[in-house]
Enzyme design. Structure first.
Site, mmCIF file in Angstrom:
data_model
loop_
_atom_site.group_PDB
_atom_site.id
_atom_site.type_symbol
_atom_site.label_atom_id
_atom_site.label_comp_id
_atom_site.label_asym_id
_atom_site.label_seq_id
_atom_site.Cartn_x
_atom_site.Cartn_y
_atom_site.Cartn_z
ATOM 1 N N LYS A 100 0.830 -1.209 0.000
ATOM 2 C CA LYS A 100 0.000 0.000 0.000
ATOM 3 C C LYS A 100 0.863 1.258 0.000
ATOM 4 O O LYS A 100 0.631 2.176 -0.785
ATOM 5 C CB LYS A 100 -0.916 -0.027 1.220
ATOM 6 N N THR A 142 3.995 1.431 -0.892
ATOM 7 C CA THR A 142 4.721 1.408 -2.160
ATOM 8 C C THR A 142 3.866 1.979 -3.290
ATOM 9 O O THR A 142 4.338 2.764 -4.113
ATOM 10 C CB THR A 142 5.132 -0.047 -2.475
ATOM 11 N N ARG A 155 2.520 8.018 6.525
ATOM 12 C CA ARG A 155 2.780 8.007 7.960
ATOM 13 C C ARG A 155 4.272 7.812 8.262
ATOM 14 O O ARG A 155 4.999 7.257 7.440
ATOM 15 C CB ARG A 155 1.987 6.878 8.624
ATOM 16 N N LYS A 195 9.893 -6.469 11.556
ATOM 17 C CA LYS A 195 9.400 -5.738 10.424
ATOM 18 C C LYS A 195 10.465 -5.089 9.545
ATOM 19 O O LYS A 195 10.308 -5.012 8.328
ATOM 20 C CB LYS A 195 8.481 -4.652 10.989
ATOM 21 N N ALA A 219 -3.747 1.792 13.706
ATOM 22 C CA ALA A 219 -4.970 1.729 12.907
ATOM 23 C C ALA A 219 -6.039 0.869 13.579
ATOM 24 O O ALA A 219 -7.089 0.641 13.000
ATOM 25 C CB ALA A 219 -4.657 1.198 11.520
ATOM 26 N N PHE A 277 -3.927 -0.622 7.334
ATOM 27 C CA PHE A 277 -4.596 -1.913 7.146
ATOM 28 C C PHE A 277 -5.474 -1.926 5.889
ATOM 29 O O PHE A 277 -5.215 -1.203 4.945
ATOM 30 C CB PHE A 277 -5.406 -2.288 8.392
ATOM 31 N N PHE A 311 3.451 -8.795 -9.214
ATOM 32 C CA PHE A 311 4.542 -9.678 -8.778
ATOM 33 C C PHE A 311 4.983 -10.515 -9.973
ATOM 34 O O PHE A 311 4.173 -10.840 -10.853
ATOM 35 C CB PHE A 311 4.075 -10.606 -7.654
ATOM 36 N N TRP A 368 6.922 -0.956 -8.457
ATOM 37 C CA TRP A 368 7.936 -1.539 -7.580
ATOM 38 C C TRP A 368 9.214 -1.822 -8.390
ATOM 39 O O TRP A 368 10.315 -1.526 -7.948
ATOM 40 C CB TRP A 368 7.398 -2.833 -6.936
#
Lengths: 559, 559
Positions: A74, A76, A97, A108, A276, A304, A384, A412
């Site tokens: 999201k 990205t 954010r 992460k 969130a 999310f 992808f 990407w």
């Protein structure tokens, strides 16, 4: 095609422009920027104040299907779309954010986009950045210290120490701090009581900073915080503790949005980052509003999936800040939709059109939901390598049968060149005037009905249940004047239901409201539906063990 | 004479130059500065590395008599002397400590000099500044989280959780955190144990940052930290927890000294700020060494009175960093000497030459002590309005009978114009070549003898006592290879003795070593003689209640 290098390799190879140049392109003079190094700056409060008369640009929300371990991208896509809009000649500003420092050392790693759609300097953004989260930690904990200090020096406010709801915070994944006893060790250390720490992003101060219009509004909201209750059950506010004004002093600089750039030297405001679940999960109002004055287009994201993030973006942030979104992008990946259709993570590499089509029910639900807010929708398929032509065709077909368009995006791997088609489509939607934004429930609806409205209209639940004390508490808040607040539902992000394993588009499930909390400063009622973790722990081999400085003094191990 | 306005009024009226101009005057290019706003900057690590070949300037220590509530003005004199040296044509750089955020909200207010001898921007320096203390807090608490996480995931290192000595820190005065129980609430929160928080300036990470030569040395010292002991009593190091490298990443920027300016636009490095009791109380080695390469003169200060601050500056900082001070200034006020002579605070406005002369014994002792380190001394009388001519004459007379000179200084009211005479005298002493610096005890002396050397030679104690466990612990550390470390004595700052009420120049008192601690990363043994508070509390009406933003958005209530 050549393989894409790692995120940190790409970020480090970026040809960054001086931040003053990025500001200049937006019409910000060097004096109006407060530099933090040569590649980060805060936008001065006076300059922001001077923008009031200007018209607003178009506001684009990037949201997503329910997240899965397969990844959606999201942030990205938000960054990629910002670059794409600039590529096709629009002056676009990205609003995302700030990542939390604590989780960097857990599982992460970093969070500043990925591949060729990133904001830089990636290492700084993921670590101390411009110190905003540290300021929030300090302001939060100053209030905590002043509460215990008030009790220590005689408790003139008659605070019931068993009912102090204000905890402490730290920007760290530290499970040992979740539940503590403080003030042990005798008379000079105060009155022992149970308490604990949350991670800084879960602080109400974070939510307040992200919803405040300006410093005066920030100070007022800080004063409105309910820190606990007296023996007579009446609320005690932060202003009763006389902490609100010093907290505002600590947050003065943190209130100013942070300007950085994408890999393609386009402007991005990275500011604020509330949870969130127990909060609304969006970047700051002040950053979004500033960006709307500076750009023709503002691309922002919400946390999310759309059931949580977009709903709160619309019903809390847009409603309260008077924002009117012009279009929404729902990010989906074929991998994640296949997982929603029942495929296991290890089998995602295999073509499976049938499972994909089954999983598309999740996407279809989100499309319909976002439209309920009066906002036109386009779907971005974040590409992808493993995606097959048949799968791409299947999802496009599904979406077009639901009256929208799904566009394959390769930002990407290719940067803005890979997201031109989506950019043109977003412009078409935004310029069409089709948007007629409205929240899903009115301000004057009773609080329990607001929860029911979200649960039935967005989650497609059959029923909302709650014990009598929860219902009584909601009524008591209505009597106390909090009935006009929006509701912020804390629910698992993995499902429309409260069961994280129920993927796809479940219907008729029961949403049980276990607990409700008042965030009077932020301005919402939190309804908790399940276990909500507000202080994460570290895994058995945390990424902190691998993060280090290499021989050239560069940071390794963030990704 | 017109009355002197308040510190914040003076600071706000300062005609600051852009920080790039301050850097340029020291030969630092704009690219070598990392700006934080327009009036603060960090000096880049590469630039610092490039200075290695240059000769060093003269190093001047500013220390003081034992502090009293009457105030001595050590930082004010350090800043004033820096301005004075620049006024008389020397290129002088000031090196002082960063103030701690926590105490700002307690009794203390700000700490950046006073009157017309201040460093600016005063508000920023007293609040978040460039984020160094926040970085230290994060690095410290990352190690804390990783220790409990290691135990949670199976405790492969066999750590005895009763013997974990590493606590957590927060830059806040919060007595409720002094003693806690953590990891309550069941299996998923870990193993409950007693622990607590210190204020950030008391962190060993702070002492390490201030003693490290460079990033590589920092990382090594972080790894050397002893966090506790195994069941077999062997030490567990931070590197066993694999936290040291990520801690170094968090501290990378904080290691770079901060450049600001005085009211007279002279350069000041404000960097680091360890406690002066359980740590050594000096600004960072890297700042001092950088300043010595950039200026003809470097004026720096050490915490509390000369018995604690100067002794540790000489025996810990100078010894370990290879610094050779050229002269020392001992700051005294007539008010404080009168208090040392038995006058009560309320009677300080009345002339009392007899009490002053009695109190001068404290000053005389400090003069003799500093000379024991081979450093020539001059006394600065920091002038107050209430000082009478007879009193000034009496102190000058006393000091000249002790083979030194006392010079009246009016920098607080007049800036550099009021401190010319002292500046010339300091140059005379420094250029005389009289300095022959040597520590008070050799590296290879047994640890207990080192404590005795300081106690007898500096404190004039008659005896040092310690229970057998303390003596055994010192011997055990010698066996473990820590015998070469200097000792850092934690003692009350109000007296040469361990009794805070024993002012003047007591002799033959007993120094009881209650406890010893190993700071293996910082590189010293702490000997504790009395109650040492490592987490302050807030007073009944903390200054936080008065700190606020005024109608113009300026900070009020810091002073």
């Amino acid at each position: 095609m050549a393989p894409v290098p790692s995120d940190i390799e790409i970020a480090r190879a970026a040809k960054k422009k001086p931040i003053a140049d990025i500001g200049a392109a937006l019409g910000i003079s060097p004096e109006a920027l407060v530099p933090y190094g040569h590649d980060k700056a805060k936008i001065g409060a006076d300059f922001i104040g001077s923008l009031q008369g200007r018209p607003d640009g178009k506001l684009i929300l990037v949201t997503a299907i329910n997240p899965t371990p397969a990844g959606e991208g999201k942030t990205t896509t938000t960054v990629g779309l910002g670059d794409g809009l600039n590529r096709i000649g629009k002056k676009a500003v990205i609003c995302v954010r700030e990542p939390s420092l604590g989780p960097c050392f857990g599982v992460k790693g970093g969070a500043a986009g990925g591949g060729y759609a990133q904001v830089v300097p990636m290492e700084d953004i993921n670590l101390h950045f411009t110190g905003d989260f540290h300021a929030i930690t300090s302001a939060h904990n100053l209030l905590s210290a002043m509460i215990d200090n008030h009790v220590y020096w005689g408790n003139a406010l008659d605070i019931d120490t068993r009912r102090i709801t204000w905890r402490r915070v730290m920007d760290m994944n530290d499970r040992a701090l979740r539940q503590t006893v403080t003030s042990l060790g005798g008379v000079s250390n105060g009155f022992a009581r149970e308490s604990g720490f949350d991670i800084t992003v879960a602080s109400e101060v974070m939510a307040i900073l992200c919803l405040a219009q300006d410093l005066a509004d920030l100070e007022k909201r800080l004063g409105d915080i309910v820190i606990g209750y007296r023996f007579d059950r009446s609320p005690v506010y932060a202003r009763d503790i006389k902490a609100d004004k010093a907290m505002a002093v600590l947050l003065k600089d943190a209130m100013q949005p942070n300007l950085v750039q994408t890999l393609e030297n386009n402007p991005a405001l990275v500011h604020g980052g509330p949870f969130a679940n127990i909060a609304h999960g969006c970047n700051s109002v002040i950053a979004t509003k500033t960006a709307l004055k500076l750009g023709d287009y503002v691309v922002t994201e919400a946390g999310f999936g759309a059931d949580l993030g977009a709903e709160k973006f619309f019903d809390i942030k847009c409603r309260k800040a008077g924002l009117k979104p012009d279009a929404a992008v729902i990010v989906a990946t074929i991998r994640a939709l296949k997982m929603n259709g029942g495929v296991k993570k290890d089998d995602l590499g295999t073509e499976n059109v049938e499972a994909l089509t089954r999983g598309c029910a999740n996407l279809g639900r989100h499309i319909a939901n976002v439209r309920k807010f009066g906002v036109p929708v386009v779907v971005a398929i974040n590409h992808f390598i493993s995606d097959t032509d048949a799968e791409v065709a299947a999802i496009k077909d599904y979406v077009s049968h639901h009256g929208a368009e799904a566009i394959l995006c390769r930002h990407w791997a290719e940067g803005s060149a890979g997201i031109e088609e989506l950019s043109y489509k977003v412009v078409e939607l935004a310029e069409s005037g089709a948007a007629a934004f409205k929240p899903i429930y009115p301000d004057d609806m009773p609080l329990m009905e607001k929860i029911e409205a979200v649960a039935t209209k967005i989650y497609h639940a059959g029923e909302v249940t709650a014990e009598k004390p929860v219902r009584d508490q909601l009524k008591a808040w209505e009597t106390a004047g909090y009935g006009h607040l929006p509701v912020c539902i804390a629910k698992t992000q993995y499902s429309f239901s409260t069961d994280p394993n129920l993927r796809g588009a479940p219907e008729g499930h029961v949403v049980h409201v276990r607990e409700v909390r008042l965030s009077a400063g932020a301005g919402f009622i939190v309804a908790i539906t399940g276990e909500i973790m507000t202080m994460p722990g570290l895994p058995s081999a945390p990424s902190a063990e691998r993060i280090h400085l290499n021989a050239d003094g560069l940071i390794e191990g963030l990704f």
